[in-house]
Design a protein around this motif. Structure first.
Motif, short mmCIF file in Angstrom:
data_model
loop_
_atom_site.label_atom_id
_atom_site.label_comp_id
_atom_site.label_asym_id
_atom_site.label_seq_id
_atom_site.Cartn_x
_atom_site.Cartn_y
_atom_site.Cartn_z
N TYR A 1 4.84 -8.70 7.79
CA TYR A 1 4.56 -9.67 6.73
C TYR A 1 4.51 -9.00 5.37
O TYR A 1 3.89 -7.95 5.20
N ALA A 2 5.16 -9.62 4.40
CA ALA A 2 5.09 -9.18 3.01
C ALA A 2 4.76 -10.42 2.17
O ALA A 2 5.31 -11.50 2.41
N VAL A 3 3.89 -10.27 1.21
CA VAL A 3 3.51 -11.39 0.36
C VAL A 3 4.72 -11.80 -0.46
O VAL A 3 5.26 -10.99 -1.23
N PRO A 4 5.19 -13.06 -0.31
CA PRO A 4 6.37 -13.49 -1.05
C PRO A 4 6.06 -13.68 -2.54
O PRO A 4 4.90 -13.87 -2.93
N PRO A 5 7.10 -13.64 -3.39
CA PRO A 5 6.89 -13.74 -4.84
C PRO A 5 6.09 -14.97 -5.28
O PRO A 5 5.23 -14.85 -6.16
N ASP A 6 6.35 -16.14 -4.69
CA ASP A 6 5.64 -17.34 -5.14
C ASP A 6 4.14 -17.27 -4.82
O ASP A 6 3.32 -17.83 -5.54
N VAL A 7 3.76 -16.54 -3.78
CA VAL A 7 2.35 -16.35 -3.47
C VAL A 7 1.77 -15.21 -4.33
O VAL A 7 0.65 -15.31 -4.81
N ARG A 8 2.55 -14.16 -4.55
CA ARG A 8 2.11 -13.07 -5.44
C ARG A 8 1.84 -13.61 -6.83
O ARG A 8 0.90 -13.16 -7.51
N LEU B 1 0.49 -16.18 -7.62
CA LEU B 1 -0.84 -16.81 -7.63
C LEU B 1 -1.95 -15.78 -7.70
O LEU B 1 -3.13 -16.12 -7.66
N GLY B 2 -1.59 -14.49 -7.75
CA GLY B 2 -2.57 -13.43 -7.85
C GLY B 2 -2.95 -12.83 -6.51
O GLY B 2 -3.95 -12.13 -6.40
N ILE B 3 -2.17 -13.12 -5.49
CA ILE B 3 -2.48 -12.61 -4.15
C ILE B 3 -1.56 -11.43 -3.87
O ILE B 3 -0.34 -11.55 -3.88
N SER B 4 -2.17 -10.28 -3.61
CA SER B 4 -1.39 -9.06 -3.40
C SER B 4 -1.50 -8.61 -1.94
O SER B 4 -2.23 -9.19 -1.15
N SER B 5 -0.82 -7.53 -1.64
CA SER B 5 -0.90 -6.97 -0.29
C SER B 5 -2.32 -6.48 0.03
O SER B 5 -2.67 -6.33 1.21
N ASP B 6 -3.13 -6.27 -1.00
CA ASP B 6 -4.54 -5.90 -0.77
C ASP B 6 -5.31 -7.03 -0.09
O ASP B 6 -6.37 -6.80 0.49
N ASN B 7 -4.79 -8.25 -0.19
CA ASN B 7 -5.43 -9.42 0.39
C ASN B 7 -4.99 -9.67 1.84
O ASN B 7 -5.36 -10.68 2.42
N VAL B 8 -4.18 -8.78 2.41
CA VAL B 8 -3.63 -8.99 3.75
C VAL B 8 -4.36 -8.12 4.77
O VAL B 8 -4.48 -6.91 4.59
#
Length: 125
Positions: free
Chosen positions: A84-91, A93-100
């Motif tokens: 899983y990689a955080v997609p651009p449209d979710v990134r 929103l301020g959500i990074s891989s640190d949130n996974v």
């Protein structure tokens, strides 16, 4: 502080809810994206812990929809998808891989640490 847990795996959801409640948090949980959207139309939560592989609506789409409903809400992604990689449209929103967080989480305390990192000293946990 209220936490919303969205996971279609009942055992995972119940274990996470039990742990967070034992840590003194107010927790509500649902088993689908659709239930989460309906609930957040009338309820409020500061953080949503969201599984990505939900039955009808993907977790990324749920996060986008919940952010529209509750702009102040923050998110922790809880997934078993190792690729899983955080997609651009979710990134965006301020959500990074640190949130996974990848399932299974060996040390449940990581959820408390993530919540604290999202809110700093704003809330005492």
């Amino acid at each position: 502080m209220r936490i919303l847990v969205v996971d279609d795996e009942q055992m995972v959801r119940e274990n996470l809810v039990d742990y967070l409640e034992d840590e003194g948090l107010d927790v509500i949980s649902v088993g689908s994206a659709e239930e989460a959207i309906t609930l957040m139309m009338t309820e409020k939560a500061e953080v949503a812990i969201v599984d990505m592989r939900l039955p009808v609506m993907h977790g990324n789409d749920l996060i986008i929809k919940l952010k529209e409903l509750r702009p102040e809400m923050d998110f922790i992604i809880h997934t078993g998808s190792v690729d899983y990689a955080v997609p651009p449209d979710v990134r965006n929103l301020g959500i990074s891989s640190d949130n996974v967080l990848l399932k299974p989480v060996a040390d449940m305390n990581i959820f408390i640490q993530k919540i604290k990192s999202l809110f700093g000293s704003k809330y005492s946990i």
